[in-house]
Design a protein around this motif. Sequence first.
Motif, PDB file in Angstrom:
ATOM      1  N   PRO A 126     -63.938   5.789  17.680  1.00  0.00           N
ATOM      2  CA  PRO A 126     -63.208   6.200  18.448  1.00  0.00           C
ATOM      3  C   PRO A 126     -62.508   5.133  18.404  1.00  0.00           C
ATOM      4  O   PRO A 126     -62.481   4.268  19.567  1.00  0.00           O
ATOM      5  CB  PRO A 126     -63.693   7.038  19.205  1.00  0.00           C
ATOM      6  CG  PRO A 126     -65.171   7.268  19.252  1.00  0.00           C
ATOM      7  CD  PRO A 126     -65.168   6.387  17.938  1.00  0.00           C
ATOM      8  N   ALA A 127     -60.471   5.217  18.882  1.00  0.00           N
ATOM      9  CA  ALA A 127     -60.435   4.041  19.096  1.00  0.00           C
ATOM     10  C   ALA A 127     -58.434   4.608  18.894  1.00  0.00           C
ATOM     11  O   ALA A 127     -58.194   5.585  18.295  1.00  0.00           O
ATOM     12  CB  ALA A 127     -60.055   2.896  17.351  1.00  0.00           C
ATOM     13  N   ILE A 128     -57.907   3.887  19.867  1.00  0.00           N
ATOM     14  CA  ILE A 128     -56.857   4.150  20.795  1.00  0.00           C
ATOM     15  C   ILE A 128     -55.867   2.671  20.780  1.00  0.00           C
ATOM     16  O   ILE A 128     -55.832   1.872  21.182  1.00  0.00           O
ATOM     17  CB  ILE A 128     -57.006   4.615  21.262  1.00  0.00           C
ATOM     18  CG1 ILE A 128     -57.730   6.033  21.764  1.00  0.00           C
ATOM     19  CG2 ILE A 128     -55.333   5.111  22.195  1.00  0.00           C
ATOM     20  CD1 ILE A 128     -57.789   6.797  23.080  1.00  0.00           C
ATOM     21  N   GLY A 129     -55.152   3.109  20.022  1.00  0.00           N
ATOM     22  CA  GLY A 129     -53.445   1.686  20.240  1.00  0.00           C
ATOM     23  C   GLY A 129     -53.403   2.045  21.601  1.00  0.00           C
ATOM     24  O   GLY A 129     -52.054   3.236  21.879  1.00  0.00           O
ATOM     25  N   PHE A 130     -52.991   1.077  22.566  1.00  0.00           N
ATOM     26  CA  PHE A 130     -52.004   1.599  23.356  1.00  0.00           C
ATOM     27  C   PHE A 130     -50.201   1.040  24.025  1.00  0.00           C
ATOM     28  O   PHE A 130     -50.857  -0.329  23.620  1.00  0.00           O
ATOM     29  CB  PHE A 130     -52.303   1.410  25.386  1.00  0.00           C
ATOM     30  CG  PHE A 130     -53.111   2.501  24.914  1.00  0.00           C
ATOM     31  CD1 PHE A 130     -52.925   4.070  25.303  1.00  0.00           C
ATOM     32  CD2 PHE A 130     -54.831   2.476  24.937  1.00  0.00           C
ATOM     33  CE1 PHE A 130     -53.685   5.200  25.386  1.00  0.00           C
ATOM     34  CE2 PHE A 130     -55.626   3.301  25.696  1.00  0.00           C
ATOM     35  CZ  PHE A 130     -55.068   4.724  25.571  1.00  0.00           C
ATOM     36  N   SER A 131     -49.728   1.346  23.698  1.00  0.00           N
ATOM     37  CA  SER A 131     -47.573   0.175  23.442  1.00  0.00           C
ATOM     38  C   SER A 131     -46.692   0.779  25.054  1.00  0.00           C
ATOM     39  O   SER A 131     -46.766   1.904  24.825  1.00  0.00           O
ATOM     40  CB  SER A 131     -47.916   0.165  22.123  1.00  0.00           C
ATOM     41  OG  SER A 131     -48.596  -0.534  21.108  1.00  0.00           O
ATOM     42  N   LEU A 132     -46.075  -0.139  24.772  1.00  0.00           N
ATOM     43  CA  LEU A 132     -45.024   0.085  26.214  1.00  0.00           C
ATOM     44  C   LEU A 132     -44.159  -0.394  25.206  1.00  0.00           C
ATOM     45  O   LEU A 132     -43.663  -1.886  24.916  1.00  0.00           O
ATOM     46  CB  LEU A 132     -45.614  -1.180  27.303  1.00  0.00           C
ATOM     47  CG  LEU A 132     -44.120  -0.628  28.449  1.00  0.00           C
ATOM     48  CD1 LEU A 132     -44.920   0.467  29.193  1.00  0.00           C
ATOM     49  CD2 LEU A 132     -44.502  -1.466  29.388  1.00  0.00           C
ATOM     50  N   CYS A 133     -42.741   0.172  25.644  1.00  0.00           N
ATOM     51  CA  CYS A 133     -41.927  -0.329  24.634  1.00  0.00           C
ATOM     52  C   CYS A 133     -40.893  -1.169  25.492  1.00  0.00           C
ATOM     53  O   CYS A 133     -39.761  -1.211  26.437  1.00  0.00           O
ATOM     54  CB  CYS A 133     -40.730   1.334  24.435  1.00  0.00           C
ATOM     55  SG  CYS A 133     -41.432   2.620  23.585  1.00  0.00           S
ATOM     56  N   ASP A 134     -41.481  -1.905  26.015  1.00  0.00           N
ATOM     57  CA  ASP A 134     -40.781  -2.917  26.436  1.00  0.00           C
ATOM     58  C   ASP A 134     -41.662  -4.283  26.729  1.00  0.00           C
ATOM     59  O   ASP A 134     -42.603  -4.616  26.244  1.00  0.00           O
ATOM     60  CB  ASP A 134     -40.944  -2.678  28.205  1.00  0.00           C
ATOM     61  CG  ASP A 134     -40.180  -4.089  28.981  1.00  0.00           C
ATOM     62  OD1 ASP A 134     -39.895  -4.535  28.801  1.00  0.00           O
ATOM     63  OD2 ASP A 134     -40.637  -3.933  30.519  1.00  0.00           O
ATOM     64  N   TYR A 135     -40.930  -5.185  25.821  1.00  0.00           N
ATOM     65  CA  TYR A 135     -41.092  -6.502  25.616  1.00  0.00           C
ATOM     66  C   TYR A 135     -41.170  -7.620  26.302  1.00  0.00           C
ATOM     67  O   TYR A 135     -41.777  -8.704  26.020  1.00  0.00           O
ATOM     68  CB  TYR A 135     -40.768  -7.283  24.324  1.00  0.00           C
ATOM     69  CG  TYR A 135     -40.235  -6.182  23.026  1.00  0.00           C
ATOM     70  CD1 TYR A 135     -40.911  -6.244  22.026  1.00  0.00           C
ATOM     71  CD2 TYR A 135     -39.367  -4.735  23.244  1.00  0.00           C
ATOM     72  CE1 TYR A 135     -41.289  -5.463  21.206  1.00  0.00           C
ATOM     73  CE2 TYR A 135     -39.223  -4.218  21.808  1.00  0.00           C
ATOM     74  CZ  TYR A 135     -40.001  -4.468  20.462  1.00  0.00           C
ATOM     75  OH  TYR A 135     -40.520  -3.633  19.693  1.00  0.00           O
ATOM     76  N   ASN A 136     -40.829  -7.454  27.910  1.00  0.00           N
ATOM     77  CA  ASN A 136     -40.995  -8.621  28.862  1.00  0.00           C
ATOM     78  C   ASN A 136     -42.991  -9.158  28.808  1.00  0.00           C
ATOM     79  O   ASN A 136     -43.144  -7.991  28.933  1.00  0.00           O
ATOM     80  CB  ASN A 136     -40.488  -7.988  30.037  1.00  0.00           C
ATOM     81  CG  ASN A 136     -40.110  -9.241  31.080  1.00  0.00           C
ATOM     82  OD1 ASN A 136     -40.619  -9.508  31.063  1.00  0.00           O
ATOM     83  ND2 ASN A 136     -38.656  -8.842  31.480  1.00  0.00           N
ATOM     84  N   ALA A 137     -42.800 -10.172  28.417  1.00  0.00           N
ATOM     85  CA  ALA A 137     -44.226 -10.264  29.006  1.00  0.00           C
ATOM     86  C   ALA A 137     -44.959 -10.978  30.727  1.00  0.00           C
ATOM     87  O   ALA A 137     -46.360  -9.677  31.020  1.00  0.00           O
ATOM     88  CB  ALA A 137     -43.998 -12.227  29.248  1.00  0.00           C
ATOM     89  N   HIS A 138     -43.292 -10.035  31.647  1.00  0.00           N
ATOM     90  CA  HIS A 138     -43.405  -9.200  33.285  1.00  0.00           C
ATOM     91  C   HIS A 138     -43.514  -8.404  33.193  1.00  0.00           C
ATOM     92  O   HIS A 138     -43.408  -7.712  33.948  1.00  0.00           O
ATOM     93  CB  HIS A 138     -43.043 -10.255  33.970  1.00  0.00           C
ATOM     94  CG  HIS A 138     -43.384 -11.646  33.566  1.00  0.00           C
ATOM     95  ND1 HIS A 138     -44.445 -12.296  33.863  1.00  0.00           N
ATOM     96  CD2 HIS A 138     -42.600 -12.319  33.244  1.00  0.00           C
ATOM     97  CE1 HIS A 138     -44.648 -13.249  33.703  1.00  0.00           C
ATOM     98  NE2 HIS A 138     -43.271 -13.624  33.143  1.00  0.00           N
ATOM     99  N   ALA A 139     -43.481  -7.498  32.588  1.00  0.00           N
ATOM    100  CA  ALA A 139     -43.165  -5.497  31.857  1.00  0.00           C
ATOM    101  C   ALA A 139     -43.356  -4.939  33.330  1.00  0.00           C
ATOM    102  O   ALA A 139     -45.410  -5.237  33.662  1.00  0.00           O
ATOM    103  CB  ALA A 139     -43.795  -5.313  30.804  1.00  0.00           C
TER     104      ALA A 139
END
Lengths: 259, 259
Positions: A126-139
């Motif tokens: 079972p696998a999940i990829g999580f992503s935040l729509c913010d490219y900032n390294a300090h998001a």
Amino acid sequence: MSKPLILVCNDDGIFSVGIRTLIEVMSELGEVVVVAPDSPQSGMGHAITIGNTLRLEASDLFPGIVAYECSGTPADCVKLAKHHVLKGRKPDLVVSGINHGSNSSISVLYSGTMSAAIEAALEGLPAIGFSLCDYNAHADFSHVKAFVKQIASEVLTNGIAKGITLNVNFPAVINAPLKGIKICRQAHARWEEKFDERFDPYGRRYFWMAGSFENKDAGEDTDEWALANGYVSVVPCSYDLTAHQLLGQLNRDWKFIHE
Amino acid sequence: MSKPLILVCNDDGIFSVGIRTLIEVMSELGEVVVVAPDSPQSGMGHAITIGNTLRLEASDLFPGIVAYECSGTPADCVKLAKHHVLKGRKPDLVVSGINHGSNSSISVLYSGTMSAAIEAALEGLPAIGFSLCDYNAHADFSHVKAFVKQIASEVLTNGIAKGITLNVNFPAVINAPLKGIKICRQAHARWEEKFDERFDPYGRRYFWMAGSFENKDAGEDTDEWALANGYVSVVPCSYDLTAHQLLGQLNRDWKFIHE
């Protein structure tokens, strides 16, 4: 009852804020093992290292947690985790991220984060990829932690169809709480590249790839719609690329070249 | 009537025998433009170059044919071809290969050859990836030329559903003619990796990834079955990874976390 075993990977590298956040949340749910790239691997897609060597070194970056940094791609990390770190122990869940930047719509194809998760799904995990729509390294990841925990708990408790990877994207933090979770399809959007042409000190031409994301898919059932409207998007992804709906038609139309 | 415009790419690099064979066959069908990596890019998947610069240099390797070598990945080649080589001219067909080695079953995910073709499909172009099940740099491609021409002609004449990429694999040469073409689904097979652990002259550990392909999919409608039985396999591939068949069920089951 023993704690579930959770493998954590990413593509931004072991030093990123996103993986630190993911490790923090996953530690509340189970025993965490980390295998992540030793340098940023964004845009690596499902690349693997076949013409070169791989390094794998223990890391003491996360006190009390078994962690390794790997010189390879995100997909390499999952493969090395299976063979040389977990040594036969099968994770109950593999999570990748939290990516600094969107992996919605067709970005899923270019994403190292998602490829690590898809690599785990290929292994039946079972696998999940999580992503935040913010490219900032300090998001700022504070608004997504509760959702990450809820989605991971759901998959740990009830599982997910074999071979399916969840592509989870979060809107960047705004002055309003996220509205909830939407199950979506991948939007039919695209990147419109622009190449920035420059010349080096020796007069030789080179390029930087840049570009903008263009969404002409007006559907309200897409990940892009969900994200634009303040929801968390969840797209169930398959590694079977076969366009099954075309098999019948092609079989009929291509009869003449079957002989 | 003007000749069709055919863009040729690959992942083994511009110096490979496979791309030379593909250029030779495509030259019989239309005006060929080549943009290919300047070095081998096998296993690069759908990687793109976003944190580094790209080079693109004219090549005189193929007399009478416009050709460029690129420092980037196969997907980069297609993007640069569109923006800096074709300059607005839209290819009637994009072909990638002929790959030295199989890209059947799940190898499609790791394949730079197929990712170049899929990148073209993302741009709405008819695209085909060709691969030979022979990893030898001096592989014999003579038995596949007629099929490559026939399949490319078919797509040039009758087109293919928008967004679909054909994954075409050929058995290695044997002492019998190929039996014909089979339209197939991607087999549910996998790679079983083995990591060869070594130590460098400084005593530091490193790994080589190796492995073997394992097919437990007994279906006679798969690409693996076709190849094992002397047929050319053709799998229509989609870049929409959404597991559409699960959307309804997930929407029902995940109601409780929608609030």
